[in-house]
Design a protein around this motif. Structure first.
Motif, PDB file in Angstrom:
ATOM      1  N   THR A   7       0.852  -1.181   0.000  1.00  0.00           N
ATOM      2  CA  THR A   7       0.000   0.000   0.000  1.00  0.00           C
ATOM      3  C   THR A   7       0.890   1.234   0.000  1.00  0.00           C
ATOM      4  O   THR A   7       1.763   1.365   0.852  1.00  0.00           O
ATOM      5  CB  THR A   7      -0.921   0.015   1.231  1.00  0.00           C
ATOM      6  OG1 THR A   7      -1.694  -1.186   1.230  1.00  0.00           O
ATOM      7  CG2 THR A   7      -1.844   1.219   1.221  1.00  0.00           C
ATOM      8  N   ILE A   8       0.670   2.127  -0.957  1.00  0.00           N
ATOM      9  CA  ILE A   8       1.464   3.348  -1.079  1.00  0.00           C
ATOM     10  C   ILE A   8       0.639   4.505  -0.537  1.00  0.00           C
ATOM     11  O   ILE A   8      -0.469   4.760  -1.002  1.00  0.00           O
ATOM     12  CB  ILE A   8       1.876   3.594  -2.538  1.00  0.00           C
ATOM     13  CG1 ILE A   8       2.733   2.417  -3.030  1.00  0.00           C
ATOM     14  CG2 ILE A   8       2.611   4.918  -2.671  1.00  0.00           C
ATOM     15  CD1 ILE A   8       3.124   2.492  -4.474  1.00  0.00           C
ATOM     16  N   VAL A  37      -2.903   2.253  -3.985  1.00  0.00           N
ATOM     17  CA  VAL A  37      -2.561   3.619  -3.585  1.00  0.00           C
ATOM     18  C   VAL A  37      -3.692   4.178  -2.716  1.00  0.00           C
ATOM     19  O   VAL A  37      -4.388   5.101  -3.088  1.00  0.00           O
ATOM     20  CB  VAL A  37      -2.308   4.511  -4.816  1.00  0.00           C
ATOM     21  CG1 VAL A  37      -1.817   5.888  -4.383  1.00  0.00           C
ATOM     22  CG2 VAL A  37      -1.288   3.873  -5.744  1.00  0.00           C
ATOM     23  N   GLU A  38      -3.910   3.575  -1.573  1.00  0.00           N
ATOM     24  CA  GLU A  38      -4.864   4.034  -0.573  1.00  0.00           C
ATOM     25  C   GLU A  38      -4.725   3.149   0.648  1.00  0.00           C
ATOM     26  O   GLU A  38      -4.016   2.162   0.616  1.00  0.00           O
ATOM     27  CB  GLU A  38      -6.293   3.990  -1.105  1.00  0.00           C
ATOM     28  CG  GLU A  38      -6.735   2.604  -1.486  1.00  0.00           C
ATOM     29  CD  GLU A  38      -8.085   2.590  -2.174  1.00  0.00           C
ATOM     30  OE1 GLU A  38      -8.702   3.650  -2.302  1.00  0.00           O
ATOM     31  OE2 GLU A  38      -8.502   1.518  -2.565  1.00  0.00           O
ATOM     32  N   VAL A  39      -5.428   3.455   1.745  1.00  0.00           N
ATOM     33  CA  VAL A  39      -5.386   2.634   2.957  1.00  0.00           C
ATOM     34  C   VAL A  39      -6.603   1.697   2.905  1.00  0.00           C
ATOM     35  O   VAL A  39      -7.723   2.172   2.781  1.00  0.00           O
ATOM     36  CB  VAL A  39      -5.420   3.530   4.210  1.00  0.00           C
ATOM     37  CG1 VAL A  39      -5.435   2.675   5.464  1.00  0.00           C
ATOM     38  CG2 VAL A  39      -4.234   4.460   4.225  1.00  0.00           C
ATOM     39  N   ILE A  47       4.574   1.919   1.381  1.00  0.00           N
ATOM     40  CA  ILE A  47       5.539   2.906   0.922  1.00  0.00           C
ATOM     41  C   ILE A  47       4.899   4.248   1.214  1.00  0.00           C
ATOM     42  O   ILE A  47       3.767   4.506   0.796  1.00  0.00           O
ATOM     43  CB  ILE A  47       5.837   2.762  -0.579  1.00  0.00           C
ATOM     44  CG1 ILE A  47       6.527   1.424  -0.837  1.00  0.00           C
ATOM     45  CG2 ILE A  47       6.710   3.927  -1.062  1.00  0.00           C
ATOM     46  CD1 ILE A  47       6.741   1.126  -2.302  1.00  0.00           C
ATOM     47  N   ILE A  48       5.594   5.118   1.940  1.00  0.00           N
ATOM     48  CA  ILE A  48       5.026   6.381   2.394  1.00  0.00           C
ATOM     49  C   ILE A  48       5.717   7.529   1.670  1.00  0.00           C
ATOM     50  O   ILE A  48       6.935   7.628   1.682  1.00  0.00           O
ATOM     51  CB  ILE A  48       5.204   6.525   3.921  1.00  0.00           C
ATOM     52  CG1 ILE A  48       4.564   5.333   4.637  1.00  0.00           C
ATOM     53  CG2 ILE A  48       4.639   7.841   4.414  1.00  0.00           C
ATOM     54  CD1 ILE A  48       4.903   5.245   6.098  1.00  0.00           C
ATOM     55  N   LEU A  49       4.921   8.412   1.043  1.00  0.00           N
ATOM     56  CA  LEU A  49       5.471   9.540   0.314  1.00  0.00           C
ATOM     57  C   LEU A  49       5.275  10.867   1.041  1.00  0.00           C
ATOM     58  O   LEU A  49       5.481  11.913   0.470  1.00  0.00           O
ATOM     59  CB  LEU A  49       4.839   9.630  -1.086  1.00  0.00           C
ATOM     60  CG  LEU A  49       5.513   8.722  -2.101  1.00  0.00           C
ATOM     61  CD1 LEU A  49       5.001   7.318  -2.043  1.00  0.00           C
ATOM     62  CD2 LEU A  49       5.402   9.290  -3.482  1.00  0.00           C
ATOM     63  N   SER A  50       4.874  10.833   2.283  1.00  0.00           N
ATOM     64  CA  SER A  50       4.721  12.057   3.060  1.00  0.00           C
ATOM     65  C   SER A  50       4.877  11.722   4.536  1.00  0.00           C
ATOM     66  O   SER A  50       4.285  10.767   5.024  1.00  0.00           O
ATOM     67  CB  SER A  50       3.347  12.681   2.815  1.00  0.00           C
ATOM     68  OG  SER A  50       3.122  13.751   3.721  1.00  0.00           O
TER      69      SER A  50
END
Length: 83
Positions: A7-8, A37-39, A47-50
């Motif tokens: 999950t990204i 690309v959501e929870v 993978i965390i982009l923030s």
């Protein structure tokens, strides 16, 4: 061997991190790695982009998956973000 979905997590503040998150998902799907690309419930690989997601991830880990999360932060900019 069971395939696990990654999950990204992106930022909702703008497209600056959402689009790279979608691109990261596409690259993984091209390699036959299930990606979202959501929870969603019962996820363990992220993978965390923030950095804004770190508190939420800690709460998620505490409530639903103590000690079993795999999370990586993907830095997109040329320097570390303030978050």
């Amino acid at each position: 061997m069971e395939k696990r979905t990654v999950t990204i997590l992106c930022s909702g503040f703008g497209l600056g991190l959402y689009i790279p998150g979608l691109l990261a998902a596409r690259r993984r799907e091209e390699k036959n790695i299930p990606t979202c690309v959501e929870v969603k419930e019962n996820r363990r690989n992220f993978i965390i982009l923030s950095g804004h997601w770190l508190y939420i991830m800690e709460e998620y880990r505490t409530r639903t998956a103590p000690g079993t999360l795999n999370a990586e932060i993907l830095y997109v900019g040329c320097d570390l973000p303030p978050s």
